[in-house]
Design an enzyme around this catalytic site. Structure first.
Site, short mmCIF file in Angstrom:
data_model
loop_
_atom_site.label_atom_id
_atom_site.label_comp_id
_atom_site.label_asym_id
_atom_site.label_seq_id
_atom_site.Cartn_x
_atom_site.Cartn_y
_atom_site.Cartn_z
N LYS A 185 8.37 -3.75 -4.87
CA LYS A 185 8.70 -3.45 -3.53
C LYS A 185 9.11 -4.93 -3.04
CE LYS A 185 4.06 -3.52 -2.08
NZ LYS A 185 3.53 -3.42 -3.08
N ARG A 225 -1.99 -3.58 5.16
CA ARG A 225 -2.43 -2.52 4.00
C ARG A 225 -3.93 -2.22 4.46
NH1 ARG A 225 0.34 -6.41 0.38
NH2 ARG A 225 -0.54 -5.76 -2.14
N ARG A 238 1.50 -14.25 -12.96
CA ARG A 238 0.57 -14.46 -11.86
C ARG A 238 -0.14 -14.39 -12.10
NH1 ARG A 238 3.05 -10.91 -6.62
NH2 ARG A 238 0.60 -9.95 -6.88
N ARG A 273 -6.23 -3.74 -8.21
CA ARG A 273 -5.78 -3.85 -7.65
C ARG A 273 -5.58 -2.59 -6.72
NH1 ARG A 273 -1.62 -8.13 -10.06
NH2 ARG A 273 0.42 -7.41 -7.54
#
Ligand code: AMP
Length: 201
Positions: A11, A86, A131, A142
């Protein structure tokens, strides 16, 4: 325009390119949160634990930053949201914001990728970018949170006739071309030609 898809679907990469093509800002709630965490702002301190755990930041905080960001002048003639909404509560908030402005969404681009592919992409990103939320356990969480809380939004936007589904597998340029072609089919034509990706894989 919105970009929806599981973590690791690409994305962020596509959002930057589409924003350039349509000359609108790409607004990524994840990037805004990461910037605040890095700079240890009050917001950053509030959201860090959620992000590190791969959990969603509470809607009230997320909705507030989106409202602020979309109120900036560069978003007045259009924007591309990457990673927002979301949750159904965020959809309701975005609906309100758009209503207040007397505007509406043109398209919701859903980027798909199978689980094995997104997990391997995220593990690779972990090596490259370090990250905190790209470890194997957090990635799994996630993906679960996405399936539970965000995947249902696809039905909501499909019922409104807005969803364009794009296969996210393949080289960056190929995926971008697929998205641009699908948008053009709906009468949404990019104003800018974009450079080929530096890292096309
Ligand atoms: P992303 O870069 O879009 O994968 O987002 C990274 C993290 O930021 C997510 O795992 C969440 O912790 C947080 N986040 C980003 N966008 C949202 C959102 N719309 N709602 C709640 N949390 C979000």
């Amino acid at each position: 325009m919105l970009l929806i898809g599981p973590p690791g679907a690409g994305k962020g990469t596509q959002a930057t390119r589409l924003a350039e093509a349509f000359v609108v800002p790409a607004v990524s709630t994840g990037d805004i949160f990461r910037f605040n965490v890095k700079n240890e702002t009050a917001l950053g301190l509030q959201v860090k634990a959620f992000m590190d755990a791969g959990a969603y930041v509470p809607d009230t905080l997320t909705n507030a930053i989106v409202k602020d960001r979309l109120g900036e002048s560069d978003a007045a003639s259009g924007f591309l949201l990457d990673g927002y909404p979301r949750t159904t509560d965020q959809v309701a908030e975005l609906d309100r914001l758009l209503d207040d402005e007397g505007t509406k969404l043109d398209a919701v681009v859903l980027i798909t990728a199978d689980t094995d592919e997104v997990v391997s992409r995220l593990l690779k990103r972990a090596e490259e970018q370090g990250r905190a939320d790209d470890t194997a356990d957090v990635i799994r969480h996630r993906l679960d949170v996405y399936a539970e809380q965000t995947a249902p939004l696809i039905d909501v936007y499909s019922a409104r006739g807005l969803v364009i589904t794009i296969d996210g597998l393949g080289a960056v340029d190929v995926v971008t071309d697929r998205i641009l072609a699908a948008l053009a089919d709906r009468g949404l034509h990019a104003t800018n030609t974009i450079e080929k990706a530096a890292n096309p894989s």
